[in-house]
Motif scaffolding. Structure first.
Motif, mmCIF file in Angstrom:
data_model
loop_
_atom_site.group_PDB
_atom_site.id
_atom_site.type_symbol
_atom_site.label_atom_id
_atom_site.label_comp_id
_atom_site.label_asym_id
_atom_site.label_seq_id
_atom_site.Cartn_x
_atom_site.Cartn_y
_atom_site.Cartn_z
ATOM 1 N N ILE A 138 -21.104 14.749 46.628
ATOM 2 C CA ILE A 138 -21.395 15.562 45.446
ATOM 3 C C ILE A 138 -21.986 16.907 45.850
ATOM 4 C CG2 ILE A 138 -22.884 15.718 43.415
ATOM 5 C CD1 ILE A 138 -22.473 12.679 43.080
ATOM 6 N N GLU A 139 -22.918 16.882 46.793
ATOM 7 C CA GLU A 139 -23.536 18.129 47.239
ATOM 8 C C GLU A 139 -22.514 19.055 47.896
ATOM 9 O OE1 GLU A 139 -26.665 16.841 49.769
ATOM 10 O OE2 GLU A 139 -27.943 16.134 48.114
ATOM 11 N N GLY A 140 -21.523 18.458 48.568
ATOM 12 C CA GLY A 140 -20.515 19.272 49.241
ATOM 13 C C GLY A 140 -19.697 20.119 48.296
ATOM 14 N N LEU A 141 -19.576 19.691 47.050
ATOM 15 C CA LEU A 141 -18.822 20.486 46.072
ATOM 16 C C LEU A 141 -19.437 21.864 45.865
ATOM 17 C CD1 LEU A 141 -18.056 17.738 43.411
ATOM 18 C CD2 LEU A 141 -16.375 18.921 44.822
ATOM 19 N N ASN A 142 -20.748 21.980 46.099
ATOM 20 C CA ASN A 142 -21.409 23.279 45.952
ATOM 21 C C ASN A 142 -20.891 24.305 46.953
ATOM 22 O OD1 ASN A 142 -23.399 22.807 43.810
ATOM 23 N ND2 ASN A 142 -24.337 21.378 45.249
ATOM 24 N N HIS A 143 -20.281 23.831 48.024
ATOM 25 C CA HIS A 143 -19.842 24.736 49.094
ATOM 26 C C HIS A 143 -18.346 25.058 49.033
ATOM 27 C CE1 HIS A 143 -23.718 24.587 51.062
ATOM 28 N NE2 HIS A 143 -23.698 23.270 50.983
ATOM 29 N N LEU A 144 -17.683 24.598 47.980
ATOM 30 C CA LEU A 144 -16.251 24.840 47.876
ATOM 31 C C LEU A 144 -15.991 26.182 47.192
ATOM 32 C CD1 LEU A 144 -13.509 23.526 48.504
ATOM 33 C CD2 LEU A 144 -13.533 22.575 46.190
ATOM 34 N N ALA A 145 -15.254 27.061 47.868
ATOM 35 C CA ALA A 145 -14.960 28.397 47.356
ATOM 36 C C ALA A 145 -13.952 28.329 46.203
ATOM 37 C CB ALA A 145 -14.412 29.279 48.478
ATOM 38 N N PRO A 146 -13.875 29.357 45.373
ATOM 39 C CA PRO A 146 -12.822 29.427 44.354
ATOM 40 C C PRO A 146 -11.442 29.229 44.985
ATOM 41 C CG PRO A 146 -14.421 31.156 43.977
ATOM 42 C CD PRO A 146 -14.794 30.513 45.294
ATOM 43 N N GLY A 150 -25.763 7.487 44.016
ATOM 44 C CA GLY A 150 -25.763 8.940 44.058
ATOM 45 C C GLY A 150 -26.201 9.532 42.734
ATOM 46 N N SER A 151 -26.890 10.651 42.807
ATOM 47 C CA SER A 151 -27.361 11.325 41.597
ATOM 48 C C SER A 151 -26.200 11.977 40.864
ATOM 49 C CB SER A 151 -28.395 12.390 41.971
ATOM 50 O OG SER A 151 -28.721 13.186 40.863
ATOM 51 N N MET A 152 -26.192 11.855 39.546
ATOM 52 C CA MET A 152 -25.135 12.436 38.731
ATOM 53 C C MET A 152 -25.635 13.621 37.903
ATOM 54 S SD MET A 152 -22.581 10.505 39.501
ATOM 55 C CE MET A 152 -21.357 10.767 38.218
ATOM 56 N N SER A 153 -26.854 14.068 38.157
ATOM 57 C CA SER A 153 -27.462 15.065 37.285
ATOM 58 C C SER A 153 -26.749 16.408 37.316
ATOM 59 C CB SER A 153 -28.934 15.262 37.659
ATOM 60 O OG SER A 153 -29.063 15.708 39.003
ATOM 61 N N GLU A 154 -26.096 16.731 38.424
ATOM 62 C CA GLU A 154 -25.458 18.042 38.552
ATOM 63 C C GLU A 154 -23.942 17.991 38.367
ATOM 64 O OE1 GLU A 154 -27.211 20.785 38.855
ATOM 65 O OE2 GLU A 154 -29.048 19.578 38.849
ATOM 66 N N VAL A 155 -23.415 16.812 38.043
ATOM 67 C CA VAL A 155 -21.961 16.664 38.034
ATOM 68 C C VAL A 155 -21.298 17.543 36.979
ATOM 69 C CG1 VAL A 155 -20.095 15.048 37.526
ATOM 70 C CG2 VAL A 155 -21.913 14.390 39.081
ATOM 71 N N GLY A 156 -21.912 17.683 35.804
ATOM 72 C CA GLY A 156 -21.301 18.496 34.757
ATOM 73 C C GLY A 156 -21.066 19.921 35.207
ATOM 74 N N GLY A 157 -22.071 20.539 35.802
ATOM 75 C CA GLY A 157 -21.920 21.905 36.296
ATOM 76 C C GLY A 157 -20.896 22.010 37.405
ATOM 77 N N SER A 177 -17.383 24.152 37.345
ATOM 78 C CA SER A 177 -17.011 25.084 38.410
ATOM 79 C C SER A 177 -15.635 24.758 38.977
ATOM 80 C CB SER A 177 -18.059 25.045 39.528
ATOM 81 O OG SER A 177 -17.679 25.873 40.610
ATOM 82 N N MET A 178 -15.327 23.463 39.104
ATOM 83 C CA MET A 178 -14.004 23.065 39.589
ATOM 84 C C MET A 178 -12.911 23.598 38.663
ATOM 85 S SD MET A 178 -14.368 21.139 42.388
ATOM 86 C CE MET A 178 -12.825 20.267 42.482
ATOM 87 N N VAL A 179 -13.132 23.466 37.358
ATOM 88 C CA VAL A 179 -12.131 23.883 36.379
ATOM 89 C C VAL A 179 -11.983 25.403 36.357
ATOM 90 C CG1 VAL A 179 -11.578 23.949 33.929
ATOM 91 C CG2 VAL A 179 -12.402 21.821 34.960
ATOM 92 N N LEU A 180 -13.106 26.097 36.251
ATOM 93 C CA LEU A 180 -13.058 27.552 36.083
ATOM 94 C C LEU A 180 -12.562 28.272 37.335
ATOM 95 C CD1 LEU A 180 -16.370 28.223 34.113
ATOM 96 C CD2 LEU A 180 -14.043 27.939 33.217
#
Length: 348
Positions: free
Chosen positions: A245-253, A267-274, A278-281
């Motif tokens: 989940i944390e690795g998604l923060n490092h994925l470029a557009p 695993g924590s799900m608190s940040e999954v919505g954001g 970001s994945m969609v946009l």
């Protein structure tokens, strides 16, 4: 003959047994395994968390990462010959007309894992259609072909998806984890000329860190330092839901995220919505790979050849422990510093 076995579902039932030597049927090959690799899947089976014996057998012979010589052929086999060095793929389909590595759960058997005996034995038998020939100069590292094939499939699918959208040319990559799969992913990305950062919780003086540097990659000890920035490709090879989940923060557009593990609950799900927004946009993609077919086994062998030539026989350095059938239990013990352990069965 001797074989390393477990009783699936029974923790710590690992045993060396005398079992009947198999005979090849029509379309099959009798193999004489040379060496077998050990991985986390074997650990889970030994712990009783996974695995299924073949129908009519109380035990399962382990070993899905193998290199072997062809000892005997059943009728109707013309793609390999006696004496050939081969690596067997893992899955065999049933009630599935897709390529075997894309068959859904419940529509395949797996050597050494689910419903088929593996290759951690003095002899094994398999469908000859799923054998890949190994050049003799790769015999010393060919046991790495199966785990590398999973890496090849994940990165190949990621690249194809990225390039299908537009003329996508990834320049940077992040690999999360420096076990065998993470290091092999680093190797593939560096052979592709992609600038690669690999991170793990081992100190910079560790062998894992040194192996990353030998490939021309950058190593980050995640126990003391945070990775910064965004990357065109992120490869997750720890099997940790939280790290994934944390690795998604490092994925470029427009980037591609490659998952190379099977992830337990948690695993924590608190940040999954954001993260999902970001994945969609930003047109990001996630692909997963846990098994591969002949095409990616062949790609793996080619990359092993190149890595031997271009990086001073680098793949061989991943094999950090060897055992034999006589001391087989040593092959199935794990430490933080081991990379790849192999069981030497019939040395060539």
């Amino acid at each position: 003959m001797r074989a390393v076995t477990v009783i699936p579902g029974v923790p710590e039932s690992l045993r060396l047994r005398d079992v009947p030597k198999p005979s090849p049927g029509k379309g099959q090959a009798l193999l004489k395994p040379i060496r077998v690799g050990i991985c986390g899947t074997d650990k889970e089976i030994i712990e009783g968390k996974y695995g299924k014996a073949p129908e009519g057998s109380e035990y399962l012979i382990l070993g899905h990462e193998a290199v072997a010589s062809v000892a005997e052929l059943g009728d109707g086999v013309d793609n390999v010959s006696v004496g050939d060095i081969v690596v067997p793929t893992v899955r065999r389909p049933f009630n599935c007309d897709l390529p075997v590595d894309f068959c859904p759960v419940g529509h395949y058997l797996e050597h050494g894992i689910w419903g088929l005996h593996g290759h951690a034995a003095e002899y094994s038998v398999t469908d000859a259609r799923y054998l890949v020939k190994v050049p003799k100069d790769l015999l010393d590292v060919a046991v790495l072909t199966e785990p590398l094939s999973v890496v090849e499939k994940g990165i190949d699918m990621g690249l194809r998806i990225g390039q299908a959208r537009f003329d996508w040319k990834p320049r940077t990559a992040l690999v999360l984890g420096a076990g065998p799969v993470g290091l092999l992913a680093t190797m593939v990305l560096r052979l592709m000329g992609i600038s690669t950062v690999t991170t793990a919780t081992r100190p910079p003086e560790s062998l894992k860190a040194k192996l990353v540097l030998e490939l021309g990659g950058k190593y980050v000890d995640s126990a003391v330092e945070r990775v910064t920035g965004e990357f065109d490709i992120v490869v997750e090879a720890t099997g940790s839901p939280q790290v994934a989940i944390e690795g998604l923060n490092h994925l470029a557009p427009n980037g591609v995220y490659v998952l190379l593990g099977v992830y337990p609950s948690g695993g924590s799900m608190s940040e999954v919505g954001g993260l999902m927004t970001s994945m969609v946009l930003n047109n990001k993609v996630i692909v997963g790979s846990v098994n591969a077919g002949i095409k990616h086994f062949e790609m793996a062998l080619e990359h092993l050849r190149r890595a031997k030539e271009e990086f001073n026989n680098w793949p061989l350095k991943l094999i950090t422990k060897r055992a034999t059938l006589e001391n087989y239990q040593e092959a199935y013990t794990w430490t933080h510093d081991d990379i790849k352990t192999v069981l030497e069965i019939n040395p060539a």
